[in-house]
Design a protein around this motif. Structure first.
Motif, PDB file in Angstrom:
ATOM      1  N   MET A   1      32.358  31.167  39.072  1.00  0.00           N
ATOM      2  CA  MET A   1      33.391  30.621  38.146  1.00  0.00           C
ATOM      3  C   MET A   1      33.347  29.515  37.735  1.00  0.00           C
ATOM      4  O   MET A   1      32.857  28.473  38.346  1.00  0.00           O
ATOM      5  CB  MET A   1      34.606  30.701  39.195  1.00  0.00           C
ATOM      6  CG  MET A   1      35.907  30.280  38.598  1.00  0.00           C
ATOM      7  SD  MET A   1      37.459  30.526  39.800  1.00  0.00           S
ATOM      8  CE  MET A   1      37.069  29.063  40.812  1.00  0.00           C
ATOM      9  N   GLN A   2      33.342  29.483  36.500  1.00  0.00           N
ATOM     10  CA  GLN A   2      33.434  28.215  35.767  1.00  0.00           C
ATOM     11  C   GLN A   2      34.718  27.618  35.188  1.00  0.00           C
ATOM     12  O   GLN A   2      35.470  28.414  34.774  1.00  0.00           O
ATOM     13  CB  GLN A   2      32.587  28.595  34.310  1.00  0.00           C
ATOM     14  CG  GLN A   2      31.546  27.182  34.079  1.00  0.00           C
ATOM     15  CD  GLN A   2      31.003  27.244  32.800  1.00  0.00           C
ATOM     16  OE1 GLN A   2      31.257  28.324  31.957  1.00  0.00           O
ATOM     17  NE2 GLN A   2      29.906  26.510  32.697  1.00  0.00           N
TER      18      GLN A   2
ATOM     19  N   GLY B   1      44.448  38.464  39.965  1.00  0.00           N
ATOM     20  CA  GLY B   1      42.862  38.517  40.209  1.00  0.00           C
ATOM     21  C   GLY B   1      42.579  39.515  39.132  1.00  0.00           C
ATOM     22  O   GLY B   1      43.320  39.757  37.873  1.00  0.00           O
ATOM     23  N   GLN B   2      41.208  39.603  38.914  1.00  0.00           N
ATOM     24  CA  GLN B   2      40.465  40.384  37.845  1.00  0.00           C
ATOM     25  C   GLN B   2      41.514  41.738  37.127  1.00  0.00           C
ATOM     26  O   GLN B   2      41.825  42.351  38.136  1.00  0.00           O
ATOM     27  CB  GLN B   2      39.238  40.756  38.153  1.00  0.00           C
ATOM     28  CG  GLN B   2      38.072  41.158  37.149  1.00  0.00           C
ATOM     29  CD  GLN B   2      37.699  39.648  36.827  1.00  0.00           C
ATOM     30  OE1 GLN B   2      37.449  38.878  37.176  1.00  0.00           O
ATOM     31  NE2 GLN B   2      37.647  39.560  35.444  1.00  0.00           N
ATOM     32  N   GLY B   3      41.578  41.531  35.934  1.00  0.00           N
ATOM     33  CA  GLY B   3      42.582  42.685  35.514  1.00  0.00           C
ATOM     34  C   GLY B   3      44.059  42.629  35.418  1.00  0.00           C
ATOM     35  O   GLY B   3      44.457  43.468  34.669  1.00  0.00           O
ATOM     36  N   ASP B   4      44.208  41.753  36.282  1.00  0.00           N
ATOM     37  CA  ASP B   4      45.814  41.620  36.367  1.00  0.00           C
ATOM     38  C   ASP B   4      46.288  41.045  34.975  1.00  0.00           C
ATOM     39  O   ASP B   4      45.728  40.224  34.324  1.00  0.00           O
ATOM     40  CB  ASP B   4      46.392  40.734  37.471  1.00  0.00           C
ATOM     41  CG  ASP B   4      46.049  41.703  38.941  1.00  0.00           C
ATOM     42  OD1 ASP B   4      46.046  42.689  38.956  1.00  0.00           O
ATOM     43  OD2 ASP B   4      45.876  40.698  39.741  1.00  0.00           O
TER      44      ASP B   4
ATOM     45  N   GLY C   1      40.282  35.367  36.197  1.00  0.00           N
ATOM     46  CA  GLY C   1      40.031  36.566  35.878  1.00  0.00           C
ATOM     47  C   GLY C   1      41.269  37.253  35.125  1.00  0.00           C
ATOM     48  O   GLY C   1      41.052  38.632  34.783  1.00  0.00           O
ATOM     49  N   ALA C   2      42.511  36.918  35.272  1.00  0.00           N
ATOM     50  CA  ALA C   2      43.749  37.712  34.865  1.00  0.00           C
ATOM     51  C   ALA C   2      43.868  37.375  33.407  1.00  0.00           C
ATOM     52  O   ALA C   2      43.149  36.659  32.506  1.00  0.00           O
ATOM     53  CB  ALA C   2      44.897  36.996  35.451  1.00  0.00           C
TER      54      ALA C   2
ATOM     55  N   THR D   1      44.106  28.185  34.081  1.00  0.00           N
ATOM     56  CA  THR D   1      43.940  28.373  35.626  1.00  0.00           C
ATOM     57  C   THR D   1      43.903  29.913  36.078  1.00  0.00           C
ATOM     58  O   THR D   1      42.968  30.261  36.469  1.00  0.00           O
ATOM     59  CB  THR D   1      44.694  27.651  36.646  1.00  0.00           C
ATOM     60  OG1 THR D   1      45.126  26.287  36.030  1.00  0.00           O
ATOM     61  CG2 THR D   1      44.487  27.794  38.210  1.00  0.00           C
ATOM     62  N   PRO D   2      45.110  30.727  35.470  1.00  0.00           N
ATOM     63  CA  PRO D   2      45.103  32.187  35.938  1.00  0.00           C
ATOM     64  C   PRO D   2      43.830  33.023  35.138  1.00  0.00           C
ATOM     65  O   PRO D   2      43.343  33.876  35.606  1.00  0.00           O
ATOM     66  CB  PRO D   2      46.390  32.613  35.546  1.00  0.00           C
ATOM     67  CG  PRO D   2      47.375  31.350  35.251  1.00  0.00           C
ATOM     68  CD  PRO D   2      46.386  30.386  35.215  1.00  0.00           C
TER      69      PRO D   2
END
Ligand code: PLP
Length: 368
Positions: free
Chosen positions: A1-2, A95-98, A118-119, A113-114
């Protein structure tokens, strides 16, 4: 995560040390120890153990918050500032995809931040032309089954506008139909000129707050989440991975002053902020050649629209070079053509800063 750079913070950190006039930070000037003692009647006793540590938050702080928010202990997670509070809420829900809806213009970390988690960000416009109100019909068109969270601030950062209880309840009701929560960052709530009740209590609403802005306790950096139990317990579990425990001594100091003097802290804020806002209103009315604006509902920030045809970053950079005045480009709040100005400093400093701003803007207009 960057981690993405937060341009607003870089701007503030680089420029603030050289600024003669600072209208960029969003806190009222801090409480002195003398004021703290007079307001709280509290002093750390000689036998206070500086080694104390409480993973689940200092009891005295949680009891104080329980009274202030009329909630159960199990609804509370204490944090290091609203920054950690928001981070925990985002991490637990997204999370990812939300998808999440975020008011725009808005406060950069509330989407960076979100996104880092990955959101996917969906912009929820708060338009100048609508006095920065949320269009509730538009909101329902933006929600989908993938939406997990709607993110709002009250008072709104950057405009300083308040959202009334009725609007917030209808937003929460619509979000609920999609199984989404609403996060209301209430860090500026008690800066409102008119008393505003916290939105905690609406079943799918989570609120975050901190003592850093309105109460002048930024150095203690105490923050909190007040959330439905199922969310609070997940945030508490996650906190073991962020700070573990927040600074216990800060929590104790914050608790005692909030417990003894919450209304007085608000009064202190209003006594300083209101004359400043009155002065700023007059100044804005006298300078319609530079700006039009939606006056804020109290607080210490506003978001005027300027007339000059130049990017907000160029405008603020030039004003800084010419007059050593620091204000924030609207582009950092995702809206070019605007600037965010705060008025939480002492009145004579605000007056000097506005004089400098006028000189700078006059010069720029004359030389175009
Ligand atoms: C809307 C909002 N939330 C959170 C924060 C950060 O709060 P804290 O200093 O308590 O971490 C800020 C700081 O400006 C803010 O404007």
């Amino acid at each position: 995560m960057q981690a993405p750079r937060i341009e607003l913070f870089d701007w503030l950190l680089q420029k603030a040390p050289q600024a003669t006039h600072n209208l960029a930070f969003s806190n009222i000037y801090g409480l002195t120890m003398q004021e703290y003692k007079a307001l709280s009647g509290f002093q750390l006793p000689d036998d206070f153990e500086l080694g104390s540590n409480t993973q689940y938050g200092a009891d005295v702080l949680k009891k104080t918050l329980q009274t202030l928010y009329d909630c159960e202990m199990s609804n509370i997670v204490t944090t290091t500032g609203a920054t950690e509070a928001n981070f925990l809420v985002f991490s637990v829900l997204l999370g990812q995809g939300d998808e999440f809806l975020i008011e725009q213009p808005g406060y950069q970390p509330l989407w960076l931040t979100p996104e880092m988690l990955g959101a996917r960000k969906i912009d929820l416009p708060r338009r100048f032309e609508d006095v920065f109100k949320v269009d509730v019909e538009k909101l329902s068109a933006l929600l989908t089954r993938k939406t997990k969270l709607v993110v709002l601030t009250n008072l709104h950062n950057p405009s300083g506008k308040m959202m009334d209880e009725k609007t917030l309840s209808s937003i929460a009701n619509i979000a609920l139909e999609f199984g989404a929560y609403v996060l209301v960052d209430e860090i500026f709530l008690h800066g409102s000129a008119q008393f505003l009740k916290s939105s905690f209590g609406i079943p799918n609403v989570i609120v975050t707050g901190s003592a850093t802005k309105i109460y002048g306790l930024g150095g203690l950096h105490t923050g909190w989440i007040i959330a439905p139990q199922e969310i609070a317990s997940l945030c508490q579990r996650l906190k073991a991975h962020t700070t573990g425990a927040s600074a216990h001594t800060s929590e104790v100091l914050t608790a005692h002053v909030l417990q003894a003097a919450h209304p007085m802290l608000i009064k202190r804020f209003q006594e300083r902020a209101k004359p400043n806002l009155d002065y700023l209103k007059k100044w804005m009315n006298a300078h319609t050649e530079f700006f039009d604006w939606v006056p804020p509902d109290g607080g210490i920030i506003c978001f005027p629209r300027y007339h000059m045809k130049v990017s907000s970053l160029d405008l603020c950079t030039t004003l800084f070079k010419m007059q050593k005045i620091l204000i924030n480009p609207g582009s950092f709040f995702n809206q070019d053509g605007f600037v965010r100005m705060s008025f939480g400093c002492e009145l004579p400093l605000l007056q000097d800063a506005l004089d400098a701003l006028e000189k700078g803007l006059q010069h720029l207009q004359f030389n175009r």
